[in-house]
Enzyme design. Structure first.
Site, PDB file in Angstrom:
ATOM      1  CE  LYS A  15     -40.598  59.167 -17.033  1.00 11.42           C
ATOM      2  NZ  LYS A  15     -41.422  58.064 -17.576  1.00 11.42           N
ATOM      3  N   GLY A  16     -35.437  56.822 -17.503  1.00 11.71           N
ATOM      4  CA  GLY A  16     -34.310  56.559 -16.617  1.00 11.71           C
ATOM      5  C   GLY A  16     -32.986  56.503 -17.347  1.00 11.71           C
ATOM      6  CB  ALA A  17     -31.953  54.943 -20.554  1.00 19.30           C
ATOM      7  CG  ASN A  37     -46.468  56.057  -8.438  1.00 20.82           C
ATOM      8  OD1 ASN A  37     -45.540  56.782  -8.056  1.00 20.82           O
ATOM      9  ND2 ASN A  37     -47.536  56.568  -9.029  1.00 20.82           N
ATOM     10  N   GLY A  39     -41.288  53.475 -11.711  1.00 19.89           N
ATOM     11  CA  GLY A  39     -40.155  52.582 -11.879  1.00 19.89           C
ATOM     12  C   GLY A  39     -39.208  53.065 -12.956  1.00 19.89           C
ATOM     13  CB  THR A  41     -35.042  49.592 -15.697  1.00 18.85           C
ATOM     14  OG1 THR A  41     -36.189  49.021 -15.058  1.00 18.85           O
ATOM     15  CG2 THR A  41     -33.959  48.537 -15.805  1.00 18.85           C
ATOM     16  CB  THR A 318     -46.766  46.318 -10.963  1.00 19.55           C
ATOM     17  OG1 THR A 318     -46.658  46.484 -12.397  1.00 19.55           O
ATOM     18  CG2 THR A 318     -47.145  47.655 -10.333  1.00 19.55           C
ATOM     19  CB  VAL A 349     -35.596  52.741 -32.973  1.00 14.16           C
ATOM     20  CG1 VAL A 349     -36.157  54.137 -32.714  1.00 14.16           C
ATOM     21  CG2 VAL A 349     -34.089  52.718 -32.762  1.00 14.16           C
TER      22      VAL A 349
END
Length: 453
Positions: A15-17, A37, A39, A41, A318, A349
């Protein structure tokens, strides 16, 4: 003028991207639930930023808001902000005064409870990150929580701490048998020590002008014409109401949580776009059912190891290796229905390239009955046998070049796979991720442009 980003599986979908990419078109990015909790990237120009609390849009220079539905550990918050500043960024982060605060005793209780569950024959340990998320939400629901606004007034903070610490210390001692005074956790239950530390956090929040009345702040920004992106943490199948309870988080990552966790109305959130983020396979940190998990014979375990290594499937927060499985369509159908996806983004993909085989779970067999969605009880889900459909595999290509050329440059088998997933979730394909960097995402539609069309 709103876009809501939702994890459609068990978290870790990338999701972060997408928040980072579309966050560049937003004026405000809002985290509406969860805590440190979660994370994310984000890769920008080859630089990797690992965030667990600060909204992902901070890397793009947008205003980041931690909504009232979040639980906030000030230690983590300021550590991340200071770390980003050390790397040349200047994050603008606001925190809802109604958001609840994670305190050290919450983390102690989280660890104790998980240890007790792990020793119990029922096997109901959740596999939490141990960061105090659940106990903080418990205090919130029990009306003994401490909110960000309480940190701004030392007298109020002391009053709240005296009650909350007394209750939680009694739980630690009388329920779990911890001798607090003689343990390494004594300071976590020390009212005076907590008061000094967290009042200082309150001073910094006030001095930096970081706290807001979230609902009013976002309403005014929207009235001024700002674009707002809502960033969900975790994923649908660990939503406390709609996930595989009790192996869930303690909040609502689904799209409905965006309204409750931000203070903007459901008509505002519902009139925008809701984009489900899909990992092209399945991964999970923690316990709970996972019907498509590759954990059987040596062949399956080898496939899992291959995917795990290529996909970097280790928890952002973690570092734990994630469990790996084939894509689970019953899970995706459930996620689409619960949140009302208008579009999907399918990530990773590239990780599936060069596999010997490629399977997708298209349904479950439960005691001879065919199911197309996740059953309501975890015990039933544990008994589900996946029904697979085999797909053509594809070879690795220059994914950076493919991203630059666009969707039609994807291998034909990859496009068939992506389009099948979109059809099954009844949502348009908005993006396909072929690598971790922002520029390694093929964008077919910008949800902000779709919203305004």
């Amino acid at each position: 003028m709103t876009v809501t980003i939702v994890g459609s599986q068990l978290g870790d979908e990338g999701k972060g991207a997408l928040v980072d990419r579309w966050g560049g078109d937003a004026d405000v990015v809002v985290r509406y639930q969860g805590g440190d909790n979660a994370g994310h990237t984000v890769v920008e120009g080859g630089e990797e930023y690992k965030l667990s609390l600060v909204p992902s849009g901070a890397v793009r220079g947008t205003i980041g808001v931690l909504g009232n539905g979040c639980v906030v550990n000030p230690r983590t918050l300021f550590s991340e902000i200071d770390g980003l500043r050390d790397r040349g960024l200047d994050p603008d982060v606001r925190v809802a005064r109604r958001a609840h605060v994670i305190l050290p005793y919450h983390r102690v209780l989280d660890g104790i409870e998980e240890a007790v569950k792990a020793d119990d024959d029922a096997g109901d340990e959740v596999g939490t990150t141990g960061r105090g998320i659940g106990p903080t939400y418990e205090d919130k629901a029990g009306r003994r929580g401490i909110r960000i606004g309480d940190l701004l007034d030392r007298d109020v903070l002391r009053e709240r701490l005296e009650y909350a610490v007394s209750h939680n210390r009694a739980v630690a001692e009388d329920v779990y048998g911890l001798d607090v005074a003689d343990s390494e956790h004594a300071e976590a239950f020390d009212v005076d020590a907590l008061l000094e530390e967290f009042a200082e956090f309150g001073d910094r929040l006030a001095d930096d002008g970081m706290t807001v009345n979230c609902s009013d702040f976002l309403h005014r920004r929207r009235e001024a014409g700002d674009r707002i992106l809502f960033e969900g943490a975790q994923g649908t199948s660990i939503d406390v109401d709609h996930g595989n309870y009790p192996f869930v988080t303690s909040s609502n990552p689904t799209a409905g949580g965006a309204a409750v966790g931000s203070g903007l109305g459901v008509t505002t959130v519902g009139s925008g776009e809701v984009v489900g983020i899909v990992k092209a396979y399945l991964s999970r940190v923690g316990s709970g059912p996972m019907p498509t998990e590759l954990d059987g014979d040596d062949h399956e375990e080898s496939l899992a190891d291959d995917i795990r290594e290529k996909g970097g499937e280790f928890g952002t927060v973690t570092g734990r290796p994630r469990r790996i499985g084939w894509l689970d369509l019953p899970m995706l159908r459930h996620a689409s229905r619960v949140s009302g996806f208008t579009g999907v983004a399918i990530n990773h993909v590239d990780v599936l390239a060069d596999l010997e085989e490629l399977q997708v779970c298209v349904g479950y067999d439960l005691d001879g009955e065919r199911l197309d969605t996740v059953p309501t009880t975890t015990r039933q889900w544990e008994r589900c046998e996946p029904v697979y459909r085999e797909f053509d595999t594809w070879s690795a290509v220059d994914w950076t070049a493919v991203a630059a050329e666009g969707y039609e440059a994807l291998p034909e088998a990859t496009r068939a796979y992506v389009e099948f997933v979109a059809d099954e979730t009844d949502a348009a394909v908005y993006a396909v991720g072929v690598g971790p960097d922002r520029e390694e995402t093929i964008e077919l539609a910008n949800p902000f442009a779709t919203t305004e069309a």
